[in-house]
Scaffold this motif. Structure first.
Motif, PDB file in Angstrom:
ATOM      1  N   GLY A  45       0.803  -1.225   0.000  1.00  0.00           N
ATOM      2  CA  GLY A  45       0.000   0.000   0.000  1.00  0.00           C
ATOM      3  C   GLY A  45       0.827   1.261   0.000  1.00  0.00           C
ATOM      4  N   THR A  49       3.259  -0.023  -6.859  1.00  0.00           N
ATOM      5  CA  THR A  49       2.598  -0.285  -8.142  1.00  0.00           C
ATOM      6  C   THR A  49       2.232   1.020  -8.835  1.00  0.00           C
ATOM      7  N   THR A  50       1.797   1.986  -8.030  1.00  0.00           N
ATOM      8  CA  THR A  50       1.451   3.287  -8.599  1.00  0.00           C
ATOM      9  C   THR A  50       2.648   3.895  -9.317  1.00  0.00           C
TER      10      THR A  50
HETATM   11  N1  LIG Z   1      -7.380   3.269  -8.423  1.00  0.00           N
HETATM   12  C1  LIG Z   1      -7.242   3.602  -7.129  1.00  0.00           C
HETATM   13  N2  LIG Z   1      -8.180   4.326  -6.505  1.00  0.00           N
HETATM   14  C2  LIG Z   1      -8.035   4.676  -5.211  1.00  0.00           C
HETATM   15  N3  LIG Z   1      -6.969   4.347  -4.467  1.00  0.00           N
HETATM   16  C3  LIG Z   1      -6.003   3.613  -5.038  1.00  0.00           C
HETATM   17  C4  LIG Z   1      -6.083   3.199  -6.394  1.00  0.00           C
HETATM   18  N4  LIG Z   1      -4.966   2.494  -6.687  1.00  0.00           N
HETATM   19  C5  LIG Z   1      -4.235   2.463  -5.552  1.00  0.00           C
HETATM   20  N5  LIG Z   1      -4.851   3.121  -4.572  1.00  0.00           N
HETATM   21  C6  LIG Z   1      -4.327   3.330  -3.226  1.00  0.00           C
HETATM   22  O1  LIG Z   1      -3.027   3.849  -3.341  1.00  0.00           O
HETATM   23  C7  LIG Z   1      -2.181   3.264  -2.370  1.00  0.00           C
HETATM   24  C8  LIG Z   1      -0.975   2.628  -3.045  1.00  0.00           C
HETATM   25  O2  LIG Z   1      -1.363   1.540  -3.852  1.00  0.00           O
HETATM   26  P1  LIG Z   1      -0.309   0.658  -4.639  1.00  0.00           P
HETATM   27  O3  LIG Z   1       0.511   1.544  -5.483  1.00  0.00           O
HETATM   28  O4  LIG Z   1      -1.047  -0.414  -5.331  1.00  0.00           O
HETATM   29  O5  LIG Z   1       0.554   0.080  -3.461  1.00  0.00           O
HETATM   30  P2  LIG Z   1       1.599  -1.090  -3.463  1.00  0.00           P
HETATM   31  O6  LIG Z   1       1.797  -1.568  -4.840  1.00  0.00           O
HETATM   32  O7  LIG Z   1       2.831  -0.478  -2.867  1.00  0.00           O
HETATM   33  O8  LIG Z   1       1.064  -2.142  -2.551  1.00  0.00           O
HETATM   34  C9  LIG Z   1      -3.019   2.270  -1.597  1.00  0.00           C
HETATM   35  O9  LIG Z   1      -3.441   2.866  -0.416  1.00  0.00           O
HETATM   36  C10 LIG Z   1      -4.194   2.024  -2.493  1.00  0.00           C
HETATM   37  O10 LIG Z   1      -5.336   1.726  -1.728  1.00  0.00           O
END
Ligand SMILES: Nc1ncnc2c1ncn2[C@@H]1O[C@H](COP(=O)(O)OP(=O)(O)O)[C@@H](O)[C@H]1O
Ligand SMILES: [Mg+2]
Lengths: 229, 386
Positions: A45, A49-50
Motif C-alpha cells: 500500500g 505499483t502506482t
Molecule cells: N485506483 C485507485 N483508486 C483509489 N486508491 C487507489 C487506487 N490504486 C491504488 N490506490 C491506493 O493507493 C495506495 C498505493 O497503492 P499501490 O501503489 O497499489 O501500493 P503497493 O503496490 O505499494 O502495494 C493504496 O493505499 C491504495 O489503496
C-alpha cells in the motif's frame, strides 16, 4: 542526470477515495539511468505499483512530469500512450496475466500483432524470445499446462518480444517458491546484463532485491535509498 | 485479419456456453429463413405472379359470387383488352389432404389471359372436344403421377353435381407448363360449361373475373371505372391487381405476415438477451486479460472492435448454420406441401441478404454494451482487481 533513461520530476499521485484524499506519491523525484536494474521496496500500500504504472504510461501523475527515453508521457493522448507502450516498455506481473485461451507462442506474439510484421516474422520473433527465457519446448502449451515459473517465463518473453528498452516488473516472484523465484530473478539479471534491458522491479522480498544493482524504498510518498546489499 | 486467431479463441473460451448461444442463434435464423420463405410463398401465392392483370371480386368478400352478366360489361370498359372468369371449386383428389386449386374456365378466353401457360395445340383441341375433359399443370402431374388419358375423381367441398354426389370425374386431356420461372402449375382447369350445367346452384354466377389491360391503360383508372359501374348494385365489386388479390386471398387464412413478424420479433428479442448475456459474461470474466491487451499497447478502439467482432462472429456462425438447416427444411416442407405452395418454399437471395444484415445488426446490438465496457476499462483498476 541528463543521461537518465527515465526521469520523474515532482511527481505526485493523489487518489480520491470517496471524500478521502489519499496522497500516494508526493513530489517524488527519480532518475533511472539506461542499463539500471532497480529494485523498489516498501510495505504493502506504499505506492510501489502506482510508481511503476506511472513509469509505464499506464497512469498519469496528478502533478509533475514523467519522461522516458526523451518522451514526456504526461503530455501524450491515450492512443499515443498505447503506441508508446507497444514499442518502448514491457510489463511483467505477479500473476503472469497470460491469456488462457492462447498457447505460450501466441501469448508471446500478442504485442507483435500491433506491428507490421507478418505472421512468419511474428512467429520467428516469438520463438527467439521463448528461446531466451528457455521455454522453446513449451511453445505449443496452454498456460494451464505450465508451472508458475514457466508461466512467468512466458510473460517475460512477451515483455521482451518487441525489444523494449525498459522492463517493468511488479512483484514478478511474489507467487513463486524460492528456487523458482531465484531462477526468474537470474533470468532478469541476464536480460539486464547481456541484453541491455533497463529493469525496474517492485518487490517486498529483500532476497529478490539483491539481484538488482540498487534498491530504493518507498516511504511516505517519497523514495529513499538505504544501504543496498 | 491478424486479430482473428485471438478473436476465435476468445469466442470458444467457454465451449458449452458458446455452443448453447450458437444453438439459440441457429434456431432463430432457422425460423427466420423458414417463416420468411413461407410468407413469400404465400404472398406470391397460387399459380401466377402476373402484375399486368386485374382481378374483379365481390366488394364484401371474395367468397361471394359475381353475376356472369358482368363479363360483357367489364369487357366494354375502356382500357380492358380481354376478360375471363374463374371460380373456386374447392376440391381434393382422393384424400382431403390433397388440396390444390381447380377452376372451371372457358378454355380460349382463359388461356388468352395467361400466355405464360403453354399447352400443345393438339392437347388444347382434345380438351375442347371433351366436355368432361380437363388440363393440369406439370407440377400437379408430377405430384400425383398423373398422365394424359387418366380419368380422375375430384371431390368438391362446395358443389354438388346433378347426380347428387360431390365427386366430379375429369379426363385429363393435356398437361401445361409455365414460362414464368416463379409461377407454379399445381392447378386443374376444366370446362365452365360443364360446371354450369352440372352443378345444382345453376349457371348464372362465377367466382371472380380476371382481365388484361390494353397497352398504356392506367390500372387505377380502369379499376375505378369498373367498380363505379357496379356501385349500388346487389353485387358491388372491388378491382385490384392480381398480386394484391393473391395477398388478400392469403389473408383469408389469417394475417400471415403479421404473425410471422410477431414470432420473429419475440424470437430475436430473446436472442438478443441470450447473446448479450453471453458477451457480458465473457467480458466480465476476462477484465484482467483485456487490461493486459491494453497494457501491451492495444488501443481502446481496437479492444472495442475485438469484442464486437466476437459478438458478430457468434451470430454469423449460428446464423449460417441456421440458414443451412432452413434450406434443408424448406426442401422437405416444400415437397410435402407442394399443393399449397406450388412454387416450392425457397430461401431466396432477398432472405439471405436480409439475414446477413440481421446477423450483423444483432451482433452489434448484443455486443455493444460489453464492448464499450471493455473499451472504457481502466488498466490500473483492472490490474489492481485481477
Ligand atoms: N485506483 C485507485 N483508486 C483509489 N486508491 C487507489 C487506487 N490504486 C491504488 N490506490 C491506493 O493507493 C495506495 C498505493 O497503492 P499501490 O501503489 O497499489 O501500493 P503497493 O503496490 O505499494 O502495494 C493504496 O493505499 C491504495 O489503496
Ligand atoms: Mg502493488
Amino acid at each position: 542526470m541528463s543521461e537518465a533513461l527515465a526521469e520523474l520530476r515532482g511527481v505526485s499521485r493523489v487518489y480520491q477515495k470517496g471524500k478521502e484524499r489519499v496522497d500516494v506519491l508526493h513530489e517524488l523525484d527519480l532518475d533511472i539511468p539506461g542499463g539500471d536494474f532497480l529494485a523498489i521496496m516498501g510495505p504493502s500500500g506504499s505506492g510501489k505499483t502506482t510508481l511503476l504504472n506511472l513509469l509505464g504510461g499506464l497512469d498519469r501523475p496528478t502533478n509533475g512530469t514523467v519522461t522516458v527515453g526523451g518522451a514526456e508521457l504526461s503530455s501524450m493522448s491515450n492512443n499515443q500512450l498505447s503506441n508508446w507502450r507497444a514499442t518502448h516498455v514491457g510489463f511483467v506481473f505477479q500473476f503472469y496475466n497470460l491469456l488462457p485461451v492462447l498457447t505460450a507462442q501466441k501469448n508471446v506474439e500478442l504485442p507483435l500483432l500491433l506491428t507490421n510484421f507478418n505472421a512468419r516474422e511474428r512467429a520467428e520473433r516469438a520463438a527467439i524470445a521463448l528461446d531466451i527465457v528457455g521455454l522453446s519446448d513449451r511453445a505449443r502449451h496452454l498456460p494451464r499446462e505450465l508451472s508458475g515459473g514457466q508461466e512467468q517465463r512466458v510473460a517475460i518473453a512477451r515483455a521482451i518480444v518487441s525489444d523494449p528498452t525498459l522492463l517493468l516488473c511488479d512483484e514478478p516472484t511474489g507467487d513463486l517458491d524460492r528456487g523458482t523465484a531465484d531462477e526468474i530473478l537470474g533470468l532478469l539479471q541476464i536480460l539486464n546484463r547481456e541484453h541491455g534491458k533497463t529493469i525496474v522491479m517492485v518487490t517486498h522480498d529483500a532476497q529478490a532485491a539483491e539481484f538488482a544493482t540498487r534498491t530504493l524504498h518507498v516511504d511516505k510518498g517519497q523514495l529513499e535509498s538505504r544501504a543496498a546489499a | 485479419m491478424k486479430y482473428f486467431g485471438l478473436i476465435w479463441h476468445n469466442v470458444w473460451r467457454k465451449k458449452i456456453r458458446t455452443s448453447l448461444t450458437i444453438l439459440s442463434v441457429l434456431v432463430a435464423f432457422l425460423l427466420f429463413a423458414l417463416l420468411n420463405a413461407v410468407g413469400q410463398a404465400m404472398s406470391t401465392g397460387g399459380a401466377t405472379t402476373g402484375a399486368a392483370r386485374l382481378v374483379v371480386v365481390d366488394k364484401v368478400t371474395i367468397i361471394n359470387f359475381l353475376p356472369r352478366s358482368y363479363q360483357n360489361k367489364i369487357a366494354q370498359v375502356p382500357g380492358v383488352a380481354a376478360v375471363s372468369h374463374q371460380s373456386w371449386f374447392g376440391g381434393f383428389y382422393q384424400d382431403s389432404r390433397n388440396q390444390f386449386p381447380q377452376f372451371p374456365v372457358v378454355p380460349d378466353e382463359y388461356l388468352a389471359l395467361y400466355p405464360e401457360f403453354v399447352l400443345p395445340d393438339e392437347q388444347l383441341q382434345a380438351w375442347k372436344r371433351n366436355r368432361t375433359g380437363a388440363i393440369i399443370g406439370r407440377d400437379l402431374a408430377e405430384l400425383y403421377e398423373l398422365k394424359i388419358g387418366d380419368r380422375i375423381p375430384i371431390q368438391s367441398t362446395i358443389f354438388t353435381n346433378k347426380d347428387g354426389g360431390r365427386t366430379w370425374e375429369f379426363d385429363i386431356e393435356g398437361i401445361f407448363d409455365t414460362t414464368d420461372p416463379k409461377g407454379g402449375t399445381a392447378v386443374l382447369l376444366f370446362h365452365y360449361d360443364y360446371f354450369a350445367e352440372s352443378n345444382t346452384f345453376g349457371d348464372g354466377f362465377v367466382g371472380w373475373y380476371t382481365l388484361r389491360l390494353a397497352d398504356g391503360a392506367d390500372p387505377v383508372e380502369v379499376a375505378n371505372a369498373i367498380d363505379e359501374q357496379f356501385a349500388n348494385s346487389p353485387n358491388e365489386t372491388r378491382t385490384s391487381t392480381e398480386a394484391a388479390f393473391a395477398a388478400s386471398f392469403a389473408k383469408q387464412f389469417g394475417n400471415i405476415a403479421l404473425i410471422v413478424r410477431m414470432i420473429l420479433g419475440a424470437v430475436f428479442f430473446t436472442l438478443l438477451l441470450v447473446a448479450g448475456n453471453t458477451m457480458s459474461q465473457s467480458v466480465r470474466e476476462r477484465i484482467a486479460e483485456l487490461a493486459v491487451l491494453k497494457t501491451v499497447g492495444f488501443r481502446d478502439g481496437t479492444v472495442l472492435g475485438i469484442v464486437l467482432t466476437e459478438s458478430i462472429l457468434i451470430m454469423a456462425i449460428g446464423g449460417v448454420l441456421g440458414l443451412g438447416l432452413g434450406w434443408l427444411a424448406a426442401q422437405a416442407i416444400g415437397s410435402a406441401m407442394a399443393m399449397f405452395v406450388p412454387g416450392g418454399i425457397v430461401i431466396s437471395a432477398d432472405i439471405i441478404l436480409l439475414a446477413i444484415a440481421v446477423m450483423i445488426a444483432a451482433g452489434l446490438l448484443s455486443g455493444v454494451f460489453p464492448a464499450v465496457k471493455a473499451m472504457r476499462l481502466s488498466i490500473v483498476d483492472a490490474l489492481a482487481r485481477g
